[in-house]
Design a protein around this motif. Structure first.
Motif, short mmCIF file in Angstrom:
data_model
loop_
_atom_site.label_atom_id
_atom_site.label_comp_id
_atom_site.label_asym_id
_atom_site.label_seq_id
_atom_site.Cartn_x
_atom_site.Cartn_y
_atom_site.Cartn_z
N GLU A 1 0.81 -1.22 0.00
CA GLU A 1 0.00 0.00 0.00
C GLU A 1 0.85 1.27 0.00
OE1 GLU A 1 -2.99 -2.32 -0.42
OE2 GLU A 1 -3.34 -0.17 -0.23
N ASP A 2 2.15 1.13 0.17
CA ASP A 2 3.02 2.30 0.31
C ASP A 2 3.62 2.84 -0.98
OD1 ASP A 2 4.24 0.78 3.32
OD2 ASP A 2 2.80 2.45 3.16
N PRO A 3 3.67 2.10 -2.08
CA PRO A 3 4.30 2.65 -3.29
C PRO A 3 3.64 3.93 -3.76
CG PRO A 3 4.02 0.30 -3.50
CD PRO A 3 3.30 0.71 -2.25
N ALA A 4 4.46 4.93 -4.08
CA ALA A 4 3.98 6.23 -4.53
C ALA A 4 5.20 7.10 -4.79
CB ALA A 4 3.09 6.87 -3.46
N VAL A 5 4.93 8.28 -5.32
CA VAL A 5 5.95 9.31 -5.34
C VAL A 5 5.80 10.08 -4.03
CG1 VAL A 5 6.83 11.37 -6.47
CG2 VAL A 5 5.92 9.47 -7.84
N TYR A 6 6.88 10.21 -3.31
CA TYR A 6 6.87 10.87 -2.01
C TYR A 6 7.45 12.28 -2.17
CZ TYR A 6 5.51 6.69 0.50
OH TYR A 6 4.81 5.61 0.98
N TYR A 7 6.74 13.25 -1.60
CA TYR A 7 7.13 14.65 -1.69
C TYR A 7 7.33 15.23 -0.30
CZ TYR A 7 5.07 14.31 -6.39
OH TYR A 7 4.76 13.95 -7.68
N CYS A 8 8.36 16.05 -0.14
CA CYS A 8 8.44 16.85 1.07
C CYS A 8 7.98 18.27 0.74
CB CYS A 8 9.84 16.86 1.66
SG CYS A 8 11.08 17.71 0.67
N ALA A 9 7.55 18.97 1.75
CA ALA A 9 7.00 20.30 1.54
C ALA A 9 7.21 21.16 2.76
CB ALA A 9 5.51 20.20 1.21
N VAL A 10 7.35 22.46 2.52
CA VAL A 10 7.49 23.44 3.59
C VAL A 10 6.13 24.07 3.86
CG1 VAL A 10 8.59 25.58 4.33
CG2 VAL A 10 9.85 23.96 2.89
N GLY A 11 5.77 24.11 5.13
CA GLY A 11 4.48 24.66 5.49
C GLY A 11 4.48 26.17 5.57
N LEU A 12 3.33 26.71 5.95
CA LEU A 12 3.14 28.15 6.07
C LEU A 12 3.09 28.61 7.52
CD1 LEU A 12 0.45 28.51 3.26
CD2 LEU A 12 2.80 29.35 3.17
N ALA A 13 3.30 27.69 8.45
CA ALA A 13 3.21 28.00 9.86
C ALA A 13 4.26 27.19 10.62
CB ALA A 13 1.81 27.66 10.37
N PRO A 14 4.53 27.53 11.88
CA PRO A 14 5.52 26.78 12.66
C PRO A 14 5.11 25.34 12.97
CG PRO A 14 5.15 28.94 13.61
CD PRO A 14 4.08 28.73 12.58
N PHE A 15 3.83 25.08 12.92
CA PHE A 15 3.34 23.73 13.17
C PHE A 15 3.04 23.06 11.83
CE2 PHE A 15 -0.82 25.28 12.13
CZ PHE A 15 -0.83 26.58 12.61
N TYR A 16 2.76 21.76 11.85
CA TYR A 16 2.44 21.08 10.59
C TYR A 16 0.94 21.03 10.41
CZ TYR A 16 1.27 16.93 13.35
OH TYR A 16 0.69 16.06 14.24
N ASP A 17 0.56 20.77 9.18
CA ASP A 17 -0.85 20.64 8.83
C ASP A 17 -0.98 19.43 7.91
OD1 ASP A 17 -3.51 21.23 7.47
OD2 ASP A 17 -3.35 23.01 8.73
N THR A 18 -2.16 18.88 7.83
CA THR A 18 -2.37 17.70 6.98
C THR A 18 -2.87 18.06 5.59
OG1 THR A 18 -4.64 17.38 7.72
CG2 THR A 18 -2.90 16.30 9.01
N ARG A 19 -3.16 19.32 5.35
CA ARG A 19 -3.80 19.73 4.10
C ARG A 19 -2.78 20.24 3.08
NH1 ARG A 19 -7.65 24.01 6.73
NH2 ARG A 19 -5.68 24.34 7.84
N VAL A 20 -2.89 19.77 1.85
CA VAL A 20 -1.98 20.16 0.79
C VAL A 20 -1.88 21.68 0.60
CG1 VAL A 20 -1.62 20.05 -1.71
CG2 VAL A 20 -2.15 17.96 -0.44
N PRO A 21 -2.99 22.42 0.59
CA PRO A 21 -2.88 23.87 0.32
C PRO A 21 -2.13 24.66 1.39
CG PRO A 21 -5.10 23.10 -0.08
CD PRO A 21 -4.38 21.99 0.63
N THR A 22 -1.85 24.05 2.52
CA THR A 22 -1.15 24.77 3.59
C THR A 22 0.36 24.67 3.46
OG1 THR A 22 -1.18 22.88 5.10
CG2 THR A 22 -3.08 24.37 5.16
N TYR A 23 0.82 24.13 2.35
CA TYR A 23 2.26 24.02 2.10
C TYR A 23 2.64 24.88 0.90
CZ TYR A 23 2.36 20.45 5.61
OH TYR A 23 2.27 19.81 6.82
N SER A 24 3.75 25.59 1.04
CA SER A 24 4.09 26.61 0.05
C SER A 24 5.13 26.15 -0.96
CB SER A 24 4.60 27.86 0.75
OG SER A 24 5.70 27.55 1.60
N TYR A 25 6.05 25.31 -0.54
CA TYR A 25 7.10 24.85 -1.44
C TYR A 25 7.14 23.32 -1.42
CZ TYR A 25 8.79 29.65 -1.26
OH TYR A 25 8.89 31.02 -1.34
N TRP A 26 7.39 22.76 -2.59
CA TRP A 26 7.39 21.31 -2.76
C TRP A 26 8.65 20.85 -3.47
CZ3 TRP A 26 3.28 18.19 -1.13
CH2 TRP A 26 2.15 18.88 -0.66
N GLY A 27 9.11 19.67 -3.10
CA GLY A 27 10.19 19.05 -3.84
C GLY A 27 9.67 18.40 -5.11
#
Length: 124
Positions: A89-115
């Motif tokens: 169930e784990d195969p995929a393209v994995y991306y890291c991303a920088v958020g918009l706040a000091p804490f993390y969020d689970t929602r894609v739109p809350t991340y500003s930069y992506w690898g």
């Protein structure tokens, strides 16, 4: 401006492990939460794990809890995702991303930069 470069993906047998890395440029990396997401063919990008700016609080999606560990080394501008007990169930393209706040969020739109992403493949 932040640039992210993921590495560490590859092919692994079911039950095996991989360690993904994400190197960031830019001083703002240290001021924000980070996330790992994944996207399998034909599916939406989904949250995998998140970590706050200091690295002392992290959270995981239910399918990976107890198997994946998210960590960060702010001195090296790098985050890591240790993935154990990989399953079909784990195969995929994995991306890291920088958020918009000091804490993390689970929602894609809350991340500003992506690898660019790194491919993880699991053979059964």
């Amino acid at each position: 401006q932040v640039q992210l470069v993921e590495s560490g993906g590859g092919l692994v047998q079911a039950g095996g492990s991989l360690r993904l890395s994400c190197a960031a440029s830019g001083r703002t990396f240290r001021s924000y939460g980070m996330g790992w997401f994944r996207q399998a063919p034909g599916k939406e990008r989904e949250f995998v794990a998140g970590i706050n700016l200091s690295g002392d609080n992290s959270g995981y999606a239910d399918p990976v809890k107890g198997r994946f560990t998210f960590s960060r080394d702010n001195a090296k501008n790098t985050v890591f995702l240790q993935m154990n007990s990989l399953n079909p169930e784990d195969p995929a393209v994995y991306y890291c991303a920088v958020g918009l706040a000091p804490f993390y969020d689970t929602r894609v739109p809350t991340y500003s930069y992506w690898g660019q992403g790194t491919q993880v493949t699991v053979s059964s």
